[in-house]
Design a protein around this motif. Structure first.
Motif, mmCIF file in Angstrom:
data_model
loop_
_atom_site.group_PDB
_atom_site.id
_atom_site.type_symbol
_atom_site.label_atom_id
_atom_site.label_comp_id
_atom_site.label_asym_id
_atom_site.label_seq_id
_atom_site.Cartn_x
_atom_site.Cartn_y
_atom_site.Cartn_z
ATOM 1 N N ASP A 113 38.318 56.618 45.221
ATOM 2 C CA ASP A 113 39.284 56.527 46.313
ATOM 3 C C ASP A 113 40.263 55.400 46.125
ATOM 4 O O ASP A 113 39.913 54.306 45.707
ATOM 5 N N TYR A 114 41.488 55.695 46.471
ATOM 6 C CA TYR A 114 42.579 54.758 46.220
ATOM 7 C C TYR A 114 43.374 54.562 47.497
ATOM 8 O O TYR A 114 43.717 53.446 47.862
ATOM 9 N N VAL A 115 43.592 55.648 48.198
ATOM 10 C CA VAL A 115 44.449 55.616 49.374
ATOM 11 C C VAL A 115 43.820 54.831 50.509
ATOM 12 O O VAL A 115 44.442 53.939 51.092
ATOM 13 N N THR A 116 42.570 55.142 50.841
ATOM 14 C CA THR A 116 41.922 54.482 51.980
ATOM 15 C C THR A 116 41.867 52.980 51.768
ATOM 16 O O THR A 116 42.174 52.199 52.665
ATOM 17 N N ALA A 117 41.496 52.575 50.553
ATOM 18 C CA ALA A 117 41.398 51.152 50.286
ATOM 19 C C ALA A 117 42.766 50.492 50.405
ATOM 20 O O ALA A 117 42.882 49.370 50.894
ATOM 21 N N THR A 118 43.813 51.178 49.959
ATOM 22 C CA THR A 118 45.147 50.586 50.012
ATOM 23 C C THR A 118 45.637 50.433 51.443
ATOM 24 O O THR A 118 46.219 49.420 51.804
ATOM 25 N N VAL A 119 45.376 51.467 52.265
ATOM 26 C CA VAL A 119 45.946 51.457 53.612
ATOM 27 C C VAL A 119 45.134 50.588 54.565
ATOM 28 O O VAL A 119 45.683 49.890 55.407
ATOM 29 N N LEU A 120 43.792 50.675 54.446
ATOM 30 C CA LEU A 120 42.951 50.003 55.431
ATOM 31 C C LEU A 120 42.179 48.826 54.881
ATOM 32 O O LEU A 120 41.624 48.046 55.635
ATOM 33 N N GLY A 121 42.108 48.729 53.543
ATOM 34 C CA GLY A 121 41.122 47.826 52.981
ATOM 35 C C GLY A 121 41.508 46.362 52.953
ATOM 36 O O GLY A 121 40.663 45.507 53.067
ATOM 37 N N GLY A 122 42.778 46.057 52.762
ATOM 38 C CA GLY A 122 43.110 44.650 52.628
ATOM 39 C C GLY A 122 42.463 44.062 51.396
ATOM 40 O O GLY A 122 42.180 44.776 50.435
ATOM 41 N N ALA A 123 42.197 42.773 51.427
ATOM 42 C CA ALA A 123 41.625 42.131 50.258
ATOM 43 C C ALA A 123 40.134 42.411 50.149
ATOM 44 O O ALA A 123 39.596 42.583 49.073
ATOM 45 N N LYS A 124 39.451 42.462 51.308
ATOM 46 C CA LYS A 124 37.993 42.574 51.267
ATOM 47 C C LYS A 124 37.541 43.992 51.003
ATOM 48 O O LYS A 124 36.428 44.216 50.543
ATOM 49 N N GLY A 125 38.359 44.962 51.345
ATOM 50 C CA GLY A 125 37.924 46.348 51.189
ATOM 51 C C GLY A 125 38.401 46.927 49.888
ATOM 52 O O GLY A 125 38.712 48.103 49.789
ATOM 53 N N ASN A 126 38.498 46.107 48.874
ATOM 54 C CA ASN A 126 39.008 46.553 47.598
ATOM 55 C C ASN A 126 38.036 47.523 46.945
ATOM 56 O O ASN A 126 36.841 47.271 46.887
ATOM 57 N N MET A 127 38.582 48.634 46.477
ATOM 58 C CA MET A 127 37.721 49.572 45.761
ATOM 59 C C MET A 127 38.250 49.719 44.355
ATOM 60 O O MET A 127 39.405 49.444 44.073
ATOM 61 N N ILE A 128 37.395 50.232 43.500
ATOM 62 C CA ILE A 128 37.723 50.215 42.083
ATOM 63 C C ILE A 128 38.947 51.064 41.786
ATOM 64 O O ILE A 128 39.720 50.761 40.883
ATOM 65 N N GLY A 129 39.139 52.146 42.539
ATOM 66 C CA GLY A 129 40.305 52.994 42.319
ATOM 67 C C GLY A 129 41.594 52.206 42.502
ATOM 68 O O GLY A 129 42.508 52.275 41.669
ATOM 69 N N ALA A 130 41.668 51.434 43.604
ATOM 70 C CA ALA A 130 42.864 50.639 43.857
ATOM 71 C C ALA A 130 43.028 49.570 42.787
ATOM 72 O O ALA A 130 44.143 49.234 42.385
#
Lengths: 404, 677
Positions: B235-252
């Motif tokens: 996942d890339y979109v969810t992390a980008t829109v909602l994640g901020g710095a702490k919700g970083n996922m590998i896709g982003a």
């Protein structure tokens, strides 16, 4: 043998679907449309004010018409929406499509991936990045004969180090970097970058936002120590990396180049940003029902940056005529000041003080747009060097560390 | 395959076994295998920003891989896998009761309604629903203020946004539908008699569920888990829109290596390791599932003795067992029903918020200004253009009615074709006219939303056509002419499904500049052909990849379930292979291809990651434009655009589904074909 009446509608509906029903339904739909059109108002006016009339003074006001579509790849919230929308169509005859990026590196990657066919006409890089874009063949030379209004630009912003002859770029606007904080959450007075760092690590831990570019993040550390962010000193860069990754990263809430909207949502209590975007934040905070007086803007001290964003025409642009016409039109003083009122950055026009007095006398928060000579003396311009890439790498590590 | 009278003309299919799958093989080799190979190659290079392709191959090394295993980056890996696993389990726990309820506890009519309610939110834009979560979770928002008033939350308001919790919530939300549907199909396919037999033999409800229902639904559960876990990892979109710095996922993170850091070797190494991690987790999961019954066998004697003891306990006198059953049954029914309603409400919250905020008077989509205004919708109903389109629609309907009357008089057709008039007029006046004249480009004056919608439809349509053709041909080839080639082909198809979207996106984004020099291909992706520019061609390639793999599997499953006797009969009766394919095979797989096409269209319409990385200025689709707008301000007319897109999508799909219904497929059938059962 009875012939089956095959119809793509349920049985009960079939009988009702005749001319009368259609006319009835159609009238209702049309009436609905009329009502909604009546309710629909005109475009909401932009965040700035309306320009009042024409300026005095000797300016070139040539407007070249063009046609077709114009694709601009730029920074967010960087043009008055009406200029990009209805006015571009009526005055210039072009339909504009705008896309946004958060950093120069994103811009360069996108253009490089397009390999001359990215589809963009106008791009807006920050000055120091232009030489490498020229080298990689990402932007093309400007035809200055199509930009006669270039004479309106203040000579101080013409012929910079990275594009001495203005072969590739024209100044769009320039600005600086600072931060905004909520004084009900951080009660002490903040004035310097060190204050910013302290707040992020204490009162606003987990509640702060950084600009999403490597140079800005690292630059903040350099400026807080009063150093020059172009310093090639290896010990400095190592200490910068150590501090940011080991001590600072875990306190960061978000990497956001345009914090103005999220500030209004209440997402941050302190945010680093560019002066114009943070100026827009006040309007957004007010729109959201917040109290703009709770927020204080601080220009970075003891040092900060001076950056200039420029209009360039991308290599392989589908509509270079329109691109030149747009750039030329943006340099008309009335248009330039209108843009200034929206995005809040100094557009570099000649005699801009007079222009402001005549065209935008009730400009709010002017101190966030125009800086005193003492302030300007503390501004540092970025120089691209291998260090820049190192700064990008540091930001990469900081992002990874912040996510843990 | 009984031996029949030898065909004298010898119409045995000739040519290599993979002949039918040749288009797919070429397509996958050119646009999947080759780009991915290059990405793997990049991972062994070193970063060199002075080149256009910033990779230096002179000193191949595994330095990038060691950099990934550095604790800093590895933490993000672990965090992503943790989020994905817990989100999958949550989806399973939340979705199972809903699927169970829909399959066993309700009648046909309510079943269709529940399923439709589950699926409908998925037809609004994935991205706008994700953005819409910023509305209730905003620290300054109405919901937060209410929670502060009742004391559940501290002074700072809800602090979920920009953390992993927000990402987790949105991921569970976004993928819930993908879990419920396969689960439902799995439960639906269980023979009712088996469950009844189990109850007749004395097993209680729980025993029946765990011993009969769950094992039989195993493949469906596996399908659901796969359909949710794998996309979640990338996942890339969810992390980008909602994640901020702490919700970083590998896709982003991988994306930022390519977009910002220009560190392609590091990004490629991360991508390769990500696929490896996903496969590892899948293998571990499969091992657990395989081992579990074997482990449970150990406990079998204990369970049996417990059951015997329970059976020997004296029953309560006077209370018939059936009454216990009935009471417990109705409680269960109510509980499941309540849970289903809650889940459906949850699914519709963002959709409702999108609708509500399209009426926001203020300038921001996410911040409610406590005042409504229809001005954004007023832009949609630009009277002149709207009136024109309605007039065109009416004119087409009138023309159709007249034509039908005239033809009926001439007794060429029976009276039965009046039903085609309205849907085809709609298709022509709205959809085709829209594609040709861009009438709705004028509806949305700014930010090119009208253009974005048009591009979305065009891209999805083209990609779906490609996917159906490729999937149909290769599905038939796999089912009918398997051989040595089919295992290799299946590996590629499996890889396409398993590879997270970000990896494919990057592979293609780095591949297209490389093939610009190849004469014809470069021209197609550069200047384009006809009315379709190069960017649109790239989108067709990018979006068709995953969809064609899905259609392949669906068609293959469908055809594998039917034996070859019909086609053999056709061959024996003298039909050449082409005719046999057209008149026998094609109708057999028609429903599978239509179902696959529907699914593919929905997936392509919402495609954000691949599209945003390979998109160009002239072919921006709706999700890509919205993703770009998240970097600036999102105005409420994005809500208007999303809902318009939704309405037109639903209308088009309604037409298609009605066609299917007339063709004999029920809702259950379609859903079943979609999940390959």
């Amino acid at each position: 043998m009875t012939k089956q009446l095959r119809m793509l509608a349920p049985e009960a509906f079939r009988d009702k679907l005749n001319r009368r029903a259609f006319l009835k339904g159609g009238t209702v739909a049309a009436g609905f449309a009329v009502v909604l059109t009546a309710c629909g108002g005109s475009d909401e006016s932009s965040d700035g004010g309306e320009s009042t009339g024409e300026a005095s003074g000797d300016y070139s006001r040539v407007v070249n018409k063009a046609s077709g579509a114009l694709a601009m790849y730029t920074w967010g919230d960087y043009n008055d929406p009406e200029l990009v929308g209805s006015l571009a169509e009526s005055e210039l005859g072009v339909t504009m499509k705008v896309d946004y990026y958060p950093s120069n590196e994103d811009l360069i990657t996108k253009l490089a991936a397009g390999a001359g066919n990215s589809g963009f006409d106008i791009v807006v890089p920050t000055g120091p990045y232009i030489p490498q874009m020229v080298e990689k063949g990402l932007i093309q030379k400007l035809d200055m004969s199509k930009i006669p209004n270039f004479s309106n630009v203040d000579t101080a912003y013409v012929g910079r180090a990275w594009d001495a002859g203005n072969e590739y770029s024209v100044c769009k606007n320039w600005g600086s970097t600072g931060y905004i904080y909520n004084k009900t959450k951080i009660t002490r007075k903040m004035e310097t970058w060190q204050d910013f760092i302290d707040a992020c690590m204490n009162e606003a831990s987990g509640d702060c936002a950084m600009i999403d570019t490597g140079p800005n993040l690292c630059g903040m550390w350099y400026w807080s120590k009063g150093k020059n962010w172009n310093s090639q000193d290896e010990a400095d860069i190592a200490e910068c990396e150590r501090f940011l990754v080991e001590e600072f990263a875990q306190h960061i809430k978000a990497f956001d180049s345009y914090p103005s909207t999220k500030l209004a949502e209440g997402a941050y209590s302190v945010a680093m940003g560019w002066n114009g975007d943070l100026r827009q934040a006040y309007t957004r905070i007010e729109d959201a029902g917040g109290d703009p007086d709770e927020w204080v803007w601080v220009l970075g001290a003891p040092a900060t940056e001076l950056w200039m964003d420029t209009y360039c025409v991308a290599a392989g642009a589908p509509n270079p005529e329109a691109a030149h016409a747009w750039i030329n039109w943006e340099l008309v003083p009335e248009i330039s000041i209108r843009d200034l009122q929206y995005h809040g950055y100094n557009t570099g026009m000649k005699n801009i003080d007079t222009l402001i007095q005549e065209l935008a006398p009730d400009l709010v928060r002017g101190e966030m747009i125009f800086f005193t000579p003492e302030q300007v003396a503390t501004f540092q311009t970025q120089e691209i060097s291998p260090l820049t890439d190192r700064q990008v790498e540091i930001m990469n590590k900081v992002k990874a560390k912040a996510g843990g | 395959m009984a031996a029949t009278v030898a065909n004298k003309r010898g119409w045995r299919p000739r040519g290599p076994k993979f002949a039918l799958a040749l288009p797919s093989i070429i397509w996958y080799a050119a646009f999947f295998v080759a780009p991915i190979v290059f990405v793997v190659l990049y991972s062994f290079g070193t970063k060199d920003i002075n080149r256009l392709v910033p990779v230096d191959f002179s000193n191949p090394s595994t330095a990038s891989y060691s950099a990934v295993f550095d604790e800093t980056f590895f933490k993000v890996f672990r965090g992503t896998i943790r989020i994905a696993i817990s989100a999958t389990l949550l989806c399973l726990l939340i979705g199972l009761p809903v699927a169970y309820f829909a399959a066993f506890k309700v009648g046909e009519k309510w079943r269709a309604i529940v399923l439709a309610a589950v699926v409908v939110p998925s037809f609004t834009s994935f991205l706008i629903r994700t953005v819409a979560w910023r509305i209730p979770l905003a620290p300054n928002g109405m919901f937060s203020k209410w929670l502060q008033d009742i004391g559940l939350v501290g002074d700072n308001g809800i602090q979920i946004l920009e953390t992993a919790a927000a990402v987790q919530l949105a991921i569970v939300y976004n993928y819930l539908g993908f879990m419920i549907l396969p689960l439902y199909v799995a439960f639906d396919r269980i023979d009712v008699l088996l469950r009844e037999a189990s109850k007749d033999l004395g097993a209680g409800r729980i025993a029946t569920f765990f011993s009969v229902t769950l094992p039989l639904a195993g493949p469906g559960i596996a399908a659901g888990v796969l359909l949710t876990f794998i996309p979640m990892c990338g996942d890339y979109v969810t992390a980008t829109v909602l994640g901020g710095a702490k919700g970083n996922m590998i896709g982003a993170m991988i994306a930022s290596q390519f977009n910002q850091a220009q560190n392609w070797p590091l990004g490629s190494a991360m991508a390769v390791l990500m696929i490896g991690a996903v496969l590892l987790v899948l293998v571990a999961g499969a091992a657990i599932v395989w081992a579990a019954p074997n482990v449970l066998v150990v406990f079998e004697p204990l369970v049996q003795s417990l059951r015997r003891r329970a059976a020997q306990r004296p029953r309560q006198v006077g209370v018939a067992p059936s009454k216990h059953f009935a009471l417990a049954d109705s409680v269960l029914h109510r509980a499941l029903g309540a849970w289903t309603v809650l889940v459906l409400v949850f699914l519709f919250i963002p959709v409702g918020l999108v609708f509500m905020h399209s009426f926001n008077r203020g300038n921001s989509f996410t911040i409610w200004s406590y005042a409504v205004s229809t001005k954004w919708w007023g832009e949609l109903f630009d009277a002149a253009v709207f009136a024109q389109t309605v007039a065109l629609f009416a004119a087409l309907v009138a023309a159709g009615v007249v034509a039908q009357r005239v033809l009926r008089k001439r007794a060429k057709f029976g009276g039965g074709h009046s039903g085609w008039i309205v849907p085809s007029a709609f298709a022509l006046a709205i959809v085709v006219n829209g594609v040709l004249t861009r009438w709705y480009a004028t509806l949305f004056d700014f930010s090119g939303i009208g253009d974005a919608i048009r591009n979305s439809f065009l891209a999805a349509l083209g990609a779906t056509i490609i996917a159906v053709i490729l999937g149909g041909t290769s599905g038939v080839a796999l089912a009918r002419r398997p051989g040595a080639w089919s295992s290799a082909f299946m590996v590629v198809v499996f890889l396409i499904l398993v590879t997270p979207e970000i990896m494919e996106a990057l592979a293609l984004a780095t591949w297209f500049p490389r093939i610009q020099e190849v004469p014809l291909v470069g021209y197609v992706f550069g200047s384009g052909w006809g009315p379709f520019n190069g960017g649109m061609n790239k989108l067709w390639v990018g979006q068709s990849m995953y969809s064609s793999a899905v259609v392949t599997l669906i068609v293959r499953a469908r055809l594998a379930g039917l034996d070859e006797s019909l086609e053999q009969a056709a061959a024996d009766l003298g039909a050449p292979p082409g005719r046999a394919f057209r008149q026998i095979t094609l109708p057999l797989i028609a429903s599978a291809m239509i179902a696959g096409g529907l699914l593919s269209f929905a997936l392509c319409l919402d495609n954000a990651v691949v599209s945003s990385l390979i998109s160009e200025a002239g072919s921006t689709t709706f999700p890509v434009a919205l993703l770009g707008a998240t970097r600036s301000t999102i105005k409420p007319f994005w809500g208007v655009g999303a809902i318009s897109l939704f309405v037109v999508t639903m209308a088009s799909l309604w037409c298609l589904v009605v066609v299917l219904r007339r063709g004999g497929a029920s809702a259950g059938n379609i859903a079943a074909t979609l999940t390959g059962n």
